[in-house]
Motif scaffolding. Structure first.
Motif, short mmCIF file in Angstrom:
data_model
loop_
_atom_site.label_atom_id
_atom_site.label_comp_id
_atom_site.label_asym_id
_atom_site.label_seq_id
_atom_site.Cartn_x
_atom_site.Cartn_y
_atom_site.Cartn_z
N PHE A 1 29.58 41.17 35.59
CA PHE A 1 30.74 40.56 36.24
C PHE A 1 31.90 41.54 36.19
O PHE A 1 32.20 42.13 35.15
CB PHE A 1 31.12 39.27 35.51
CG PHE A 1 32.24 38.51 36.16
CD1 PHE A 1 32.02 37.74 37.29
CD2 PHE A 1 33.52 38.58 35.65
CE1 PHE A 1 33.05 37.04 37.90
CE2 PHE A 1 34.56 37.89 36.24
CZ PHE A 1 34.33 37.12 37.37
N CYS A 2 32.57 41.72 37.34
CA CYS A 2 33.75 42.57 37.39
C CYS A 2 34.98 41.69 37.16
O CYS A 2 35.27 40.80 37.96
CB CYS A 2 33.85 43.28 38.74
SG CYS A 2 35.33 44.32 38.85
N ASP A 3 35.69 41.96 36.06
CA ASP A 3 36.88 41.17 35.73
C ASP A 3 38.03 41.43 36.70
O ASP A 3 38.90 40.59 36.87
CB ASP A 3 37.33 41.48 34.29
CG ASP A 3 36.34 40.97 33.26
OD1 ASP A 3 35.81 39.86 33.46
OD2 ASP A 3 36.11 41.67 32.27
N THR A 4 38.04 42.59 37.33
CA THR A 4 39.11 42.93 38.28
C THR A 4 38.87 42.27 39.63
O THR A 4 39.75 41.63 40.19
CB THR A 4 39.21 44.46 38.46
OG1 THR A 4 39.39 45.05 37.17
CG2 THR A 4 40.38 44.83 39.35
N CYS A 5 37.66 42.43 40.17
CA CYS A 5 37.31 41.88 41.50
C CYS A 5 36.93 40.40 41.45
O CYS A 5 36.89 39.73 42.47
CB CYS A 5 36.16 42.67 42.11
SG CYS A 5 36.54 44.38 42.46
N LYS A 6 36.59 39.91 40.24
CA LYS A 6 36.18 38.52 40.03
C LYS A 6 34.90 38.16 40.79
O LYS A 6 34.79 37.10 41.39
CB LYS A 6 37.30 37.54 40.42
CG LYS A 6 38.62 37.80 39.76
CD LYS A 6 38.54 37.56 38.28
CE LYS A 6 39.93 37.70 37.66
NZ LYS A 6 39.91 38.11 36.30
N HIS A 7 33.91 39.09 40.76
CA HIS A 7 32.62 38.86 41.43
C HIS A 7 31.47 39.26 40.51
O HIS A 7 31.60 40.20 39.73
CB HIS A 7 32.52 39.69 42.71
CG HIS A 7 33.41 39.22 43.80
ND1 HIS A 7 33.13 38.12 44.57
CD2 HIS A 7 34.59 39.70 44.26
CE1 HIS A 7 34.09 37.94 45.45
NE2 HIS A 7 35.00 38.90 45.28
#
Length: 72
Positions: free
Chosen positions: A51-57
């Motif tokens: 999970f990418c915490d920046t992109c939220k995906h």
């Protein structure tokens, strides 16, 4: 995945892999292909997700950029 040293097949799970040809162990840092930040590894019921915490995906292992760190 392919070993960056000898092009052999890497086997493993999560972020730890080893080459079946040359025997070198690797830690792989997975980075988001959009923002280039390191993603968070999540495990549940025997599967590993990222999970990418920046992109939220959620991210697939195949689509992300990979940084190989030699462990031995």
């Amino acid at each position: 995945m392919v070993c960056p040293d000898c092009n052999g097949t890497l086997k493993g799970a999560g972020t730890l892999y080893s080459c079946s040809e040359c025997g070198i162990s690797w830690e792989i840092l997975f980075k988001c292909e959009v923002c280039m930040n390191t993603v968070t590894q999540m495990s549940s019921c025997g599967s590993v997700s990222f999970f990418c915490d920046t992109c939220k995906h959620l991210k697939s292992r195949e689509s992300m950029n990979k940084e190989f760190i030699r462990k031995g």
